[in-house]
Every structure is written in C-alpha cells, then in structure tokens.
Design an enzyme around this catalytic site. Structure first.
Site, PDB file in Angstrom:
ATOM      1  N   SER A 250     -37.853  25.748 -37.454  1.00 51.13           N
ATOM      2  CA  SER A 250     -39.107  26.320 -36.968  1.00 51.13           C
ATOM      3  C   SER A 250     -40.312  25.473 -37.339  1.00 51.13           C
ATOM      4  CB  SER A 250     -39.279  27.741 -37.516  1.00 51.13           C
ATOM      5  OG  SER A 250     -38.250  28.586 -37.054  1.00 51.13           O
TER       6      SER A 250
ATOM      7  N   HIS B 289     -43.899  28.221 -40.189  1.00 46.77           N
ATOM      8  CA  HIS B 289     -44.566  28.039 -38.904  1.00 46.77           C
ATOM      9  C   HIS B 289     -45.950  27.420 -39.102  1.00 46.77           C
ATOM     10  CE1 HIS B 289     -42.016  31.425 -36.850  1.00 46.77           C
ATOM     11  NE2 HIS B 289     -41.291  30.433 -37.330  1.00 46.77           N
TER      12      HIS B 289
END
Length: 295
Positions: A198, A245
C-alpha cells in the site's frame, strides 16, 4: 421515425465516413463519429478535427511538458504502455504470496519474517536487528483479496507511470514509496506489524498527481481516488494501515516532484542526488521513535 427516415438522416452516420452508422458523438462538436475516427478523451470521445484544434490550443507550459515527457514528439496524453518492471513486480509479488501459502502448510510463515515490525529495527530492544523489514512488506500480503486489489492497482498505475519515467526511475519511486510507508508506521504505530504494497501504491499515486499537473492534465480523478482510499483507511482501523498510506503518499509525491523538476538533459546526477536525499531523510526519521517511545 420510420426505418427509412432513420437511414436517410445523415446525423446517424459518421460525418467522415457516411456509409458507417454510429451512435457516438464528439464531445466537443457533437458530430457523429465511427470507431475509427474516435479518440478517447477525459470524458467520451472526440473527432480528429477537434483533437487537432485541442493540440493547437495547448498552453506553452503544456508544450514544454510534452517536450520533456513525450516520447518521439507525440501528444501528452498518458496511455498504457510497455512496463517490464511492473510485470516483474507483479510476478515476484504473486510468487511470494504462493510461496507463503506453501510455507504455511509446513507451519512456517514468510509474512512473519518479512512484515514490517518497527521494534526489529532497534537492537537496544533486545529483539534483534532486521533492517530488511523496511522494504520486504511489499512482498507479502494478508489474504487473497488484499493481494488481488494491490496487484490490480500496480498493473493499472504501473502501465501508466513506467513508460513515462523509464524502468529505473519507476523502480526507485516504487521502493521509496514503500520505504516511506514503513517509516510512517514506525513513527505513528510503532508496535504494529504491517504487510502489503500500500505504501508503494500511494507513492505511485502521489507521483502521478505531480507529473499529471506538470503535463497540464486534469488530475481531479486521481485526487478523488486518493481521498477515498485515505478516508477508508481512517474508517476501518486495525485492518488497514492508514499510516503506511500517508507515508507512501508523502514520499512518492516528493520523488515525483524531483522527477518533474530534473528532466532536462544533463540533470541526471542532480536527480539521483535529490532522490538519494529523500531516502536519507526518510531513514533519518527513524531516529525519532526511540525519543517518542522513550527507549
């Protein structure tokens, strides 16, 4: 309207090929165009004449971006292309997932060995020193849905970015994004083990926003996608690492900015030095957890 009336109406046929029936209209001039005459635009399709007018109306900044980023003097439109590094990333990541499944049958877990776990970076905690964990989380995933979504995202974004950047720049971006995600987890969720690509994916998205703006393109869709994914990360605590993220996004945006400002001939060394500076800054941030955690 009768069938005869329909067949006699020229508006139901391509204006450039009157013998070809079509229901697609150019989004700019609203004339009917057949598939051969259609060029995909941001929304809908446009005809060859409107495409030519659109290229003529480019701003000086867009023309400069075309010269910097375009291949062979073509238009600035970003289209999927050949992406060997993306293919290798997909193959290696999928292979590691299958290997982890097979290892699990024997009671051994690759995920536990390769996941990011911040305490393993600090020997003073007495749990060893395993620096590879900064990047190896990119290779392991928590389940079929997790890896399927990540591989799909890598395939879509990689085929856009890699042809523009070249394989080595793209690989550097991918790894720095993953590193940024790991560093952010160390700072904001110290004891949390994390797996998945991610951070690298958000790094790619951040770079795509910067480069898209440099090309003079409309990046609203990318920003909306980023916002949705960031919000999901905050709304589903525990199962999604929003820290990775955010860290990947910041690192990838920084690398994208470097790439966008150092594309002229003769700036290769400057580009390498600036990307290395981003890496050094990220590694330097790892000095903060001992202060924050008090060990």
């Amino acid at each position: 309207m009768s069938t005869t009336d329909f067949s006699r109406n020229p508006e139901n046929f391509c204006y450039r090929h009157p013998d070809r029936m079509s229901f697609a209209l150019c989004q700019r001039c609203q004339r009917t165009i057949c598939p051969e005459c259609q060029t995909q635009a941001a929304v809908g399709v446009i005809c060859p004449e409107c495409l030519r007018d659109q290229k003529r109306a480019r701003t000086p900044a867009q023309k400069r971006a075309d010269r910097r980023w375009g291949r062979g003097g073509g238009g600035v439109a970003v289209v999927p292309g050949r992406a060997p590094v993306t293919t290798w990333i997909l193959g290696i990541t999928a292979g590691m997932f299958l290997l982890d499944l097979l290892a699990g049958l024997t009671g051994f877990s690759l995920s536990s060995l390769l996941s990011f776990w911040a305490p393993a970076l600090y020997p003073q905690l007495g749990v060893g020193f395993e620096p590879w964990r900064l990047l190896t989380p990119l290779l392991v995933h928590s389940g079929f849905l997790h890896i399927a979504l990540n591989l799909l995202s890598i395939w879509v974004i990689g085929r856009l970015l890699e042809p523009m950047l070249g394989p080595w720049r793209f690989l550097a971006l991918y790894l720095v994004g993953g590193l940024g995600g790991s560093v952010a987890v160390a700072l904001l969720a110290f004891g949390t083990p994390v797996v998945g690509a991610s951070g690298a994916l958000f790094g790619m998205l951040g770079a795509l926003v910067v480069i898209g703006r440099q090309l003079g393109g409309n990046v609203t869709g990318i920003l909306v996608l980023l916002g949705i994914n960031l919000v999901i990360g905050f709304l589903v605590p525990g199962s999604i690492s929003w820290q990775a993220h955010v860290g990947g996004l910041i690192a990838g945006t920084a690398v994208g900015f470097v790439y966008s400002r150092t594309r002229r001939p003769g700036q290769t060394r400057q580009q390498v030095a600036l990307v290395a500076l981003v890496v050094v800054a990220l590694i330097g941030l790892l000095a903060l957890p001992p202060v924050i955690q008090g060990f």
